[in-house]
Design an enzyme around this catalytic site. Structure first.
Site, PDB file in Angstrom:
ATOM      1  CB  SER A  59      55.483  66.890   7.601  1.00 48.95           C
ATOM      2  OG  SER A  59      54.487  65.879   7.643  1.00 48.95           O
ATOM      3  NE  ARG A  60      51.398  64.546  12.537  1.00 47.63           N
ATOM      4  CZ  ARG A  60      50.167  64.053  12.615  1.00 47.63           C
ATOM      5  NH1 ARG A  60      49.704  63.644  13.773  1.00 47.63           N
ATOM      6  NH2 ARG A  60      49.405  63.967  11.552  1.00 47.63           N
ATOM      7  CE1 TYR A  80      54.593  69.282  11.891  1.00 49.51           C
ATOM      8  CE2 TYR A  80      54.077  69.074  14.214  1.00 49.51           C
ATOM      9  CZ  TYR A  80      53.738  68.865  12.897  1.00 49.51           C
ATOM     10  OH  TYR A  80      52.557  68.259  12.584  1.00 49.51           O
ATOM     11  CG  HIS A 101      47.250  76.563  17.033  1.00 49.62           C
ATOM     12  ND1 HIS A 101      46.100  77.224  16.685  1.00 49.62           N
ATOM     13  CD2 HIS A 101      47.405  75.587  16.088  1.00 49.62           C
ATOM     14  CE1 HIS A 101      45.586  76.694  15.580  1.00 49.62           C
ATOM     15  NE2 HIS A 101      46.351  75.689  15.214  1.00 49.62           N
ATOM     16  CE  LYS A 119      39.576  78.716  11.196  1.00 45.13           C
ATOM     17  NZ  LYS A 119      38.882  77.502  11.604  1.00 45.13           N
ATOM     18  CG  ASP A 198      37.282  74.267  12.756  1.00 44.21           C
ATOM     19  OD1 ASP A 198      36.771  74.416  11.626  1.00 44.21           O
ATOM     20  OD2 ASP A 198      38.470  73.953  12.921  1.00 44.21           O
TER      21      ASP A 198
HETATM   22  N1  LIG Z   1      41.915  79.806   7.807  1.00 44.42           N
HETATM   23  C1  LIG Z   1      41.066  78.886   7.408  1.00 44.42           C
HETATM   24  O1  LIG Z   1      40.215  79.099   6.532  1.00 44.42           O
HETATM   25  C2  LIG Z   1      41.140  77.531   8.020  1.00 44.42           C
HETATM   26  C3  LIG Z   1      40.509  76.490   7.407  1.00 44.42           C
HETATM   27  C4  LIG Z   1      40.637  75.229   7.948  1.00 44.42           C
HETATM   28  C5  LIG Z   1      41.349  75.082   9.119  1.00 44.42           C
HETATM   29  N2  LIG Z   1      41.939  76.131   9.729  1.00 44.42           N
HETATM   30  C6  LIG Z   1      42.693  75.952  10.981  1.00 44.42           C
HETATM   31  O2  LIG Z   1      43.945  75.347  10.649  1.00 44.42           O
HETATM   32  C7  LIG Z   1      44.287  74.350  11.605  1.00 44.42           C
HETATM   33  C8  LIG Z   1      44.483  73.044  10.869  1.00 44.42           C
HETATM   34  O3  LIG Z   1      43.289  72.704  10.213  1.00 44.42           O
HETATM   35  P1  LIG Z   1      43.282  71.808   8.883  1.00 44.42           P
HETATM   36  O4  LIG Z   1      41.893  71.823   8.386  1.00 44.42           O
HETATM   37  O5  LIG Z   1      44.359  72.216   7.959  1.00 44.42           O
HETATM   38  O6  LIG Z   1      43.611  70.389   9.510  1.00 44.42           O
HETATM   39  P2  LIG Z   1      44.300  69.119   8.831  1.00 44.42           P
HETATM   40  O7  LIG Z   1      44.011  69.058   7.377  1.00 44.42           O
HETATM   41  O8  LIG Z   1      43.959  67.966   9.685  1.00 44.42           O
HETATM   42  O9  LIG Z   1      45.844  69.441   8.958  1.00 44.42           O
HETATM   43  C9  LIG Z   1      46.469  69.637  10.187  1.00 44.42           C
HETATM   44  C10 LIG Z   1      47.910  69.138  10.095  1.00 44.42           C
HETATM   45  O10 LIG Z   1      48.467  69.250  11.396  1.00 44.42           O
HETATM   46  C11 LIG Z   1      49.404  68.199  11.619  1.00 44.42           C
HETATM   47  N3  LIG Z   1      49.120  67.491  12.882  1.00 44.42           N
HETATM   48  C12 LIG Z   1      49.922  67.427  13.932  1.00 44.42           C
HETATM   49  N4  LIG Z   1      49.422  66.700  14.913  1.00 44.42           N
HETATM   50  C13 LIG Z   1      48.228  66.268  14.468  1.00 44.42           C
HETATM   51  C14 LIG Z   1      47.222  65.434  15.042  1.00 44.42           C
HETATM   52  N5  LIG Z   1      47.341  64.893  16.259  1.00 44.42           N
HETATM   53  N6  LIG Z   1      46.121  65.213  14.314  1.00 44.42           N
HETATM   54  C15 LIG Z   1      45.990  65.754  13.097  1.00 44.42           C
HETATM   55  N7  LIG Z   1      46.926  66.546  12.510  1.00 44.42           N
HETATM   56  C16 LIG Z   1      48.047  66.779  13.193  1.00 44.42           C
HETATM   57  C17 LIG Z   1      49.314  67.294  10.400  1.00 44.42           C
HETATM   58  O11 LIG Z   1      50.415  67.625   9.562  1.00 44.42           O
HETATM   59  P3  LIG Z   1      51.667  66.631   9.399  1.00 44.42           P
HETATM   60  O12 LIG Z   1      51.087  65.268   9.344  1.00 44.42           O
HETATM   61  O13 LIG Z   1      52.269  67.079   8.125  1.00 44.42           O
HETATM   62  O14 LIG Z   1      52.532  66.840  10.582  1.00 44.42           O
HETATM   63  C18 LIG Z   1      48.030  67.677   9.713  1.00 44.42           C
HETATM   64  O15 LIG Z   1      48.095  67.498   8.319  1.00 44.42           O
HETATM   65  C19 LIG Z   1      43.185  74.351  12.652  1.00 44.42           C
HETATM   66  O16 LIG Z   1      43.559  75.122  13.771  1.00 44.42           O
HETATM   67  C20 LIG Z   1      42.009  75.007  11.942  1.00 44.42           C
HETATM   68  O17 LIG Z   1      41.140  75.742  12.800  1.00 44.42           O
HETATM   69  C21 LIG Z   1      41.853  77.333   9.191  1.00 44.42           C
END
Ligand SMILES: NC(=O)c1ccc[n+]([C@@H]2O[C@H](COP(=O)([O-])OP(=O)(O)OC[C@H]3O[C@@H](n4cnc5c(N)ncnc54)[C@H](OP(=O)(O)O)[C@@H]3O)[C@@H](O)[C@H]2O)c1
Length: 361
Positions: A59-60, A80, A101, A119, A198
């Site tokens: 995590s950051r 990371y 990614h 994804k 997305d």
């Molecule tokens: N498979 C599915 O059903 C599904 C569902 C939702 C999303 N996704 C995919 O998963 C990925 C993340 O989505 P999410 O909904 O989990 O997002 P999220 O809740 O915003 O989490 C993303 C994480 O990435 C890290 N990060 C690093 N740089 C960042 C930045 N500049 N801005 C925001 N976050 C940053 C953060 O973790 P730290 O702060 O801990 O470093 C953050 O908590 C996307 O590619 C999305 O398409 C997939």
């Protein structure tokens, strides 16, 4: 004997035989989770339905990372790079916004790990090609976390298509509407925001699974003030079929899919990409036109295409990935490089026609 008896019997025989093995029977892997956000939490929870475990989280923000680790009993928290390069880590799960990614996948591949990337695998087909080249050079498995492809109802659908019982596919429709306006990663062009990447990745992947790469695409959509797509709607043309893809982050509607065959229909009415029921309709006509004299269509609904009730469904992709790693595979039959590339090429073209240009491209 009713005219319909032979078909239900054949369809029913497809059922259980094609479903994936229980996730709890897959071999164990030690995972590093990169990014302690929303989907990472769902993945960590579903991993508990398998023999695998998260042993590190990157995590950051170490305070946030520690809270995540405490919630899921993960022993190591770090940056990371620290998390993904630990010697006890077999596999890295990248769960950050799309734009990170590629960079993170290349680091994990360089560390010799197997990698599962949320994804879309990358922002565009060019980035995916870079990841693929690195993975092939290192000989490691890299997979997009397109979890739907590993769910039981998708396996059933593939088997129904392959059986030929419903004839040829003529039309596919897949729609993903989810009101997500205001979500930072959806709004920001520098994070490759917008509905298509997305949400539209699910319809695109569904269509690609059934029909492959299209001959041509006609797309339209609307841009937000910041220049990402609020919606992208596309017609995909195939040699003998047409598909319609819709993704919208500013309007509420269904998340449904339908496949129209020459002799019937498969409908996934509700949230087609999640564990859900699958309805199969056979129009009762083996060959020739359907008319008012045709008997009632035969309908089979598999509502028990069950997943472990403890899990949300991500355990199936985790289990398939673990089996593939242990078998020494470098791609998965359900979702290999050609499908990832086809989907990203579809999305590249739709984005081009809708007018979405990310600042880093
Ligand atoms: N498979 C599915 O059903 C599904 C569902 C939702 C999303 N996704 C995919 O998963 C990925 C993340 O989505 P999410 O909904 O989990 O997002 P999220 O809740 O915003 O989490 C993303 C994480 O990435 C890290 N990060 C690093 N740089 C960042 C930045 N500049 N801005 C925001 N976050 C940053 C953060 O973790 P730290 O702060 O801990 O470093 C953050 O908590 C996307 O590619 C999305 O398409 C997939």
């Amino acid at each position: 004997m009713s005219a319909f008896e032979p078909l239900p019997a054949r369809l029913a025989s497809i059922g259980a035989a094609v479903l994936p093995d229980e996730p709890s029977t897959a071999p164990s892997l030690n995972w590093a989770i990169i990014g302690a956000g929303y989907i990472a939490g769902l993945f960590a929870a579903d991993l508990q339905c398998t023999q695998s475990a998260a042993v590190a989280v990157g995590s950051r923000d170490l305070t946030k990372g520690q809270a995540f680790a405490d919630q899921f009993g993960i022993p190591f928290v770090g940056s990371y790079e620290e998390a993904m390069s630990r010697p006890d880590v077999d596999a890295v799960y990248i769960a950050t916004p799309h734009t990170f990614h590629k960079e993170q996948a290349l680091l994990a591949i360089d560390a010799g790990k197997s990698v599962m990337i949320e994804k879309p695998l990358a922002v565009n087909a060019g980035e995916a090609a870079e990841i693929r080249a690195a993975a092939e050079a290192k000989g490691v498995l890299v997979m997009e976390a397109m979890w739907s492809r590993f769910l039981p109802h998708y396996a059933l659908l593939r088997a129904i298509v392959e059986s030929g019982e419903l004839g040829e596919i003529k039309y596919v429709r897949a729609e993903h509407f989810q009101t997500l306006r205001g979500t930072e990663r959806m709004e920001r062009p520098d994070l490759a925001g917008g509905a298509l990447l997305d949400l539209g990745v699910y319809p695109a992947s569904f269509i690609e699974m059934l029909l492959g790469a299209p001959k041509s695409i006609h797309a339209s959509g609307h841009l937000t003030e910041a220049g990402v797509d609020e919606d992208s709607i596309a017609v995909l043309d195939y040699p003998a079929a047409t598909a319609v893809l819709a993704a919208h982050m500013g309007a509420s509607s269904q998340v449904a899919a339908e496949v129209a065959f020459t002799r019937g229909q498969v409908v996934l009415e509700r949230q087609f990409y999640r564990p859900t029921e699958i309805k199969v309709v056979w129009n009762g006509v083996a060959d020739g036109p359907q008319n008012a004299d045709s008997a009632e269509p035969y309908t089979e609904v598999w509502s028990d295409v069950a997943v472990d009730p403890r899990g949300g469904g991500l355990e199936y992709e985790a289990a398939a990935f673990a089996r593939a790693v242990k078998a020494g595979l470098t791609e998965l039959p359900e979702h290999g490089w050609s499908s990832v590339t086809n989907v990203l090429e579809i999305m590249d073209e739709v984005r081009h026609q809708v007018g979405v240009v990310y600042p880093f491209e």
